[in-house]
Scaffold this motif. Structure first.
Motif, PDB file in Angstrom:
ATOM      1  N   HIS A   1       0.852  -1.201   0.000  1.00 25.27           N
ATOM      2  CA  HIS A   1       0.000   0.000   0.000  1.00 25.27           C
ATOM      3  C   HIS A   1       0.886   1.249   0.000  1.00 25.27           C
ATOM      4  CE1 HIS A   1      -3.895  -1.903   0.686  1.00 25.27           C
ATOM      5  NE2 HIS A   1      -3.396  -2.609   1.687  1.00 25.27           N
ATOM      6  N   THR A   2       1.912   1.227   0.872  1.00 28.77           N
ATOM      7  CA  THR A   2       2.773   2.416   1.009  1.00 28.77           C
ATOM      8  C   THR A   2       3.522   2.683  -0.293  1.00 28.77           C
ATOM      9  OG1 THR A   2       3.088   1.740   3.304  1.00 28.77           O
ATOM     10  CG2 THR A   2       4.512   3.500   2.484  1.00 28.77           C
ATOM     11  N   ILE A   3       4.101   1.623  -0.858  1.00 29.69           N
ATOM     12  CA  ILE A   3       4.880   1.806  -2.099  1.00 29.69           C
ATOM     13  C   ILE A   3       3.982   2.341  -3.207  1.00 29.69           C
ATOM     14  CG2 ILE A   3       6.204   0.610  -3.903  1.00 29.69           C
ATOM     15  CD1 ILE A   3       7.111  -1.356  -1.657  1.00 29.69           C
ATOM     16  N   ARG A   4       2.778   1.765  -3.331  1.00 28.00           N
ATOM     17  CA  ARG A   4       1.850   2.215  -4.398  1.00 28.00           C
ATOM     18  C   ARG A   4       1.623   3.722  -4.344  1.00 28.00           C
ATOM     19  NH1 ARG A   4      -2.736  -2.397  -3.808  1.00 28.00           N
ATOM     20  NH2 ARG A   4      -1.956  -3.836  -5.373  1.00 28.00           N
ATOM     21  N   ALA A   5       1.466   4.259  -3.118  1.00 27.75           N
ATOM     22  CA  ALA A   5       1.153   5.691  -2.980  1.00 27.75           C
ATOM     23  C   ALA A   5       2.241   6.548  -3.641  1.00 27.75           C
ATOM     24  CB  ALA A   5       1.011   6.049  -1.510  1.00 27.75           C
TER      25      ALA A   5
END
Ligand SMILES: Nc1ccn([C@@H]2O[C@H](COP(=O)(O)OP(=O)(O)OP(=O)(O)O)[C@@H](O)[C@H]2O)c(=O)n1
Ligand SMILES: C[C@](O)(CO)[C@H](O)COP(=O)(O)O
Length: 388
Positions: free
Chosen positions: A37-41
């Protein structure tokens, strides 16, 4: 914004306070690992040109596999091994950045709920001021306690902020802050910069940008994530009526229908398309067709109303919406419209950038009652559902 903004995502901690049998950043949140989730942002953010993810050395291979599984790949994404302390992990990320990187945003792997807006605002603040961090003002009264949990002081919360990430700085400033700090222990990048005498600005963060730290943070993060990913719906209704007169073409839903009379109006008087435009504008909360295309504007004289629908749809798309479905009822005593409905559907679906199965058209009479029943005019109701 220049494409020389890089993100470093420190995710090399052990997550000891979460008490799991694996580092917390690999734990599932809404069915996907927290770290993904964090990387996608950052990976999908238009301002970020490069993302460096820093993970425990023994998780390097597993992380690379996980990224591939989630379609995260390419030259703009690098995974490296971290260090003992958070600051060592951030330094490991800094070392692999290109020298022309202008701005670095550091963001905890354990903060998966960061919004695109906060990333944008953080990057802008760093461009403007040289260094900035996201933070939220302290809301509660602050107490200092001793070992026995007895209050020893109440701390003035004025001007106190809780630091979040992203924490960013111009690359050169961050490197020099690391150098100045030597072996000093810090808990965030701002502390390094402050120690080096570099001014750091506060950017208003988000209460939802929580760092998953303890087991009780997980259900809260789950519910915030569910809200973030829930689709947004908007409903709209439109109604229009035009008089049938001699010497005009009859145009409905973009189709010219052979008939002895046509609808009177400033444009082609396509009552169906007008009702649909109004339904769309209504769903957007953007007024009505008269406000957007005034009937005293000569450029709209006799205009093919599907062109107006195209323009309304530009607004719909600009605001991030698409058609869920459309339902239209044409109230018309004569002529019979059944054989034209399919062509209308195709034209409307194309203009609305949707499949014709999302467009339902119905024609009815009023059994000779009222103005439509007497053949004095045609009216139309349209209902739309927009989805974001
Ligand atoms: N040596 C370290 C320690 C921490 N981090 C990362 O820094 C972020 C913020 O740290 P924190 O939430 O304290 O994570 P942990 O150190 O893993 O947690 P804990 O203190 O409970 O062990 C996390 O994404 C964490 O993975 C890191 O990259 N390298
Ligand atoms: C950087 C940070 O997220 C700011 O709140 C935080 O300081 C890092 O995590 P830790 O829990 O303080 O180690």
């Amino acid at each position: 914004m220049t494409p020389t903004v890089a993100a470093i995502i420190p995710a090399a901690g052990s997550g000891s306070r979460m008490k799991l049998d694996h580092p917390k950043q690999y734990h599932q949140l809404a069915g996907t690992p927290i770290l993904i989730h964090t990387i996608r942002a950052f990976y999908h953010h238009p301002a970020i040109g490069r993302t460096v993810v820093v993970v425990p050395a023994e998780w390097l291979e597993k992380t690379r596999e996980m990224l591939a599984e989630h379609g995260l790949s390419g030259d703009t994404l690098t995974v490296v091994a971290g260090g003992q302390r958070r600051q060592d992990s951030v330094m490991a990320g800094l070392r692999v950045l290109d020298h022309d990187t202008e701005v670095v945003l550091v963001h905890d792997g354990a903060r998966p709920l960061v919004s695109a807006d906060l990333i944008t605002r953080s990057a802008k603040a760093v461009h403007k001021h040289g260094a900035a961090i996201a933070a939220v003002p302290v809301k509660d009264t602050l107490k200092r306690g001793d070992k026995t949990c007895r209050i020893t002081a109440t701390i003035d919360r004025n001007n106190l902020w809780q630091a979040q990430t992203p924490q960013g700085a111009k690359l050169s400033l961050l490197f020099s802050a690391f150098e100045t700090a030597g072996e000093m222990d810090v808990t965030d990048e701002a502390m390094l910069l402050e120690h080096a005498g570099i001014p750091v600005m506060l950017v208003e963060g988000e209460e939802t940008n929580l760092k998953i730290t303890r087991p009780e943070d997980l259900p809260l993060a789950e519910s915030i994530m569910q809200q973030k990913t829930a689709p947004e719906f908007r409903i709209g209704h439109g109604f229009d009526a035009h008089r049938l007169v001699e010497g005009r073409k009859l145009v409905l839903g973009g189709v010219t229908i052979p008939y002895e009379r046509g609808l009177a109006g400033h444009s082609d008087a396509d009552v169906l398309t007008h009702a649909l435009c109004d339904a769309l504008l209504g769903a957007l909360g953007a007024g009505d067709i008269g406000r957007h295309f005034p009937d005293n504007d000569a450029s709209f004289a006799n205009i093919y109303s599907i062109l107006l629908l195209d323009k309304v749809m530009e607004l719909v798309s600009e605001r991030g919406f698409r058609i869920g479905n459309i339902d239209i009822t044409i109230i018309c005593q004569k002529p019979k419209l059944a054989s034209f409905l399919l062509d209308m559907k195709e034209i409307l679906a194309k203009s609305c950038r949707t499949d014709s199965s999302a467009v339902n058209l119905k024609a009815t009479t009023t059994e000779k009652m009222g103005y439509t029943g007497r053949g004095e005019g045609i009216s139309c109701h349209a209902v739309v559902l927009l989805v974001k």
